[in-house]
Design an enzyme around this catalytic site. Structure first.
Site, mmCIF file in Angstrom:
data_model
loop_
_atom_site.group_PDB
_atom_site.id
_atom_site.type_symbol
_atom_site.label_atom_id
_atom_site.label_comp_id
_atom_site.label_asym_id
_atom_site.label_seq_id
_atom_site.Cartn_x
_atom_site.Cartn_y
_atom_site.Cartn_z
ATOM 1 N N SER A 182 0.912 -1.202 0.115
ATOM 2 C CA SER A 182 0.066 0.080 -0.010
ATOM 3 C C SER A 182 0.874 1.277 -0.069
ATOM 4 C CB SER A 182 -0.934 0.010 1.208
ATOM 5 O OG SER A 182 -0.293 -0.200 2.146
ATOM 6 N N HIS A 210 -5.188 -3.258 -3.225
ATOM 7 C CA HIS A 210 -4.685 -2.405 -4.177
ATOM 8 C C HIS A 210 -4.405 -3.172 -5.669
ATOM 9 C CE1 HIS A 210 -4.186 1.069 -0.977
ATOM 10 N NE2 HIS A 210 -3.799 0.103 -0.440
ATOM 11 N N LYS A 242 -11.576 0.819 -2.525
ATOM 12 C CA LYS A 242 -10.509 1.431 -3.213
ATOM 13 C C LYS A 242 -10.763 1.538 -4.818
ATOM 14 C CE LYS A 242 -7.460 0.810 0.647
ATOM 15 N NZ LYS A 242 -7.056 -0.067 1.353
#
Ligand SMILES: *Cc1c(COP(=O)(O)O)cnc(C)c1O
Length: 397
Positions: A182, A210, A242
């Site tokens: 991250s 991610h 995300k």
């Protein structure tokens, strides 16, 4: 000795952090319009959101959320196991399982809770949990909560992970890693870790917060990109907050694992199910992430443009192929000064400082999104070029 006062002790710790200039401040965003944010009545072009595909404000998501809220209300009114599990939750779980190529998926309220839930349900005292040193904080917290012995290997060092597993040949073992890290943006050596886990009969867990939506042909994430199926990686955690632009998370894997989590994962059992309207929006988001491949293509082109420009300027780019493109400035003061200088020019980039990253590894965490345009990337590069010319960043370039 008199009993210490807890609030006073916290005050002292906060003051120490302020003294070390590592104090964190909340910023209130008054308005968001794609990558444009309004804060303190100033318009800022943001390079710090995790909305990698630019889906957070997509009209289809907004319409799905509004429609579902109109039909079903705002709250789910209960935990999944009581009466909070609606049809749209089940549909979303099926869509996530199909997308990631797993047998089943289970929704959690946040990624933080999903990781706590998995590690607490699977591990116990006497087991060993092997983790990359740069794993997300909630994986570490989950291991602590479980009571297992936590071993952290140097970043991406598969041989070190192998030694840690070999040192505990009789303990049940879980190896947990971020898919995309991250704060660094690089991708874990997933195939080598899968081979190691197969050899050591350890269970592999990948946190793909991610990678999901961004990597893999249909955006199915870092495991899809590495061609690793459920057999090699039985535990996949993905988030909805995300690239999917919503909020919430899920664990995907074998049906028996999901059934076990329903029985034993306390952060699943003892909490309110996410709002059904949010699940309805996430369901649309999964469809868009799969089908609107131009978003991934655009993001990749912007990443390439940024990397080429930054390399030309001699900026301290980290080795990352993902949407996370950090500039390693090393000193916390330098990172903070650079972030402030960028903000002065209308660009919002956050300085990531210890303890989020190790001492001496402070950085600007730049994230790109399909919501950006080439001109936005160029504006950022221009500002960084000026900074590098000036004294603030120069010493670190
Ligand atoms: C953001 C993040 C989480 C937490 O997910 P939330 O849904 O925001 O709680 C977990 N792991 C990683 C690697 C993350 O980046």
């Amino acid at each position: 000795m008199p009993r210490p006062d807890l609030l006073q002790r916290l005050d002292v710790q906060t003051a120490e952090r302020e003294h070390a200039r590592l104090h964190r401040r909340l910023r209130t965003i008054e308005h968001a319009d794609g990558p444009w944010l309004e804060s303190g009545s100033r318009r800022l072009l943001s390079f710090c959101s995790n909305d990698y595909l630019g889906l957070a404000q997509h009209p289809t998501l907004v319409a799905a959320l509004t429609r579902a809220a109109g039909e079903q209300g705002v709250g789910s009114t209960s935990a999944h196991l009581i009466c909070g599990h609606r049809a749209v939750h089940a549909q979303l779980e099926e869509a996530l399982a199909a997308w990631t190529g797993r047998e089943r998926a289970l929704l959690f309220s946040t990624g933080y809770m999903a990781n706590l839930g998995v590690l607490q349900a699977l591990l116990a005292r006497g087991d060993v949990c092997v983790q990359d040193k740069l794993d997300h904080a909630c994986l570490l917290d989950g291991a602590r909560l479980s009571g297992a012995e936590l071993k952290r290997y140097p970043h991406a060092d598969v041989a070190a992970a192998a030694r840690q597993l070999a040192a505990h040949p009789e303990a049940a073992a879980l190896l947990a890693t971020d898919g995309v890290f991250s704060m660094d943006g690089d991708i874990a050596p997933l195939r080598a870790l899968a081979q190691l886990c197969a050899r050591e009969r350890a269970t592999l867990m990948v946190d793909d917060a991610h990678g999901l939506g961004v990597l893999g042909d249909d955006g199915a994430g870092s495991l899809s990109a590495a061609k690793l199926g459920q057999h090699e990686v039985p535990l996949l955690m993905g988030t909805l907050g995300k690239a999917l632009g919503c909020s919430g998370a899920f664990v995907a894997g074998p049906a028996a694992l999901i059934e076990g989590l329903i029985q034993f994962a306390r952060p699943y059992i003892y909490t309110t199910a996410i709002p059904p309207a949010l699940a309805a929006a996430a369901l649309e988001s999964v469809r868009l992430a799969q089908t609107e491949t131009w978003r991934r293509d655009k993001l990749a082109a912007l990443v390439a443009r940024f990397r080429a420009g930054a390399a030309q300027l001699g900026l301290p780019l980290m080795d990352s192929a993902s949407a996370i493109q950090p500039l390693l400035l090393r000193s916390a003061d330098a990172a903070l000064a650079a972030a402030q200088a960028l903000e002065h020019r209308g660009l919002l980039v956050v300085a990531i400082r210890p303890p989020t990253v190790p001492v001496g590894q402070a950085r600007l965490r730049i994230t790109l999104s399909a919501a950006h345009e080439e001109a936005h990337v160029d504006a950022l590069l221009d500002a960084l070029a000026d900074l590098a010319q000036g004294s603030r960043v120069a010493g670190h370039v």
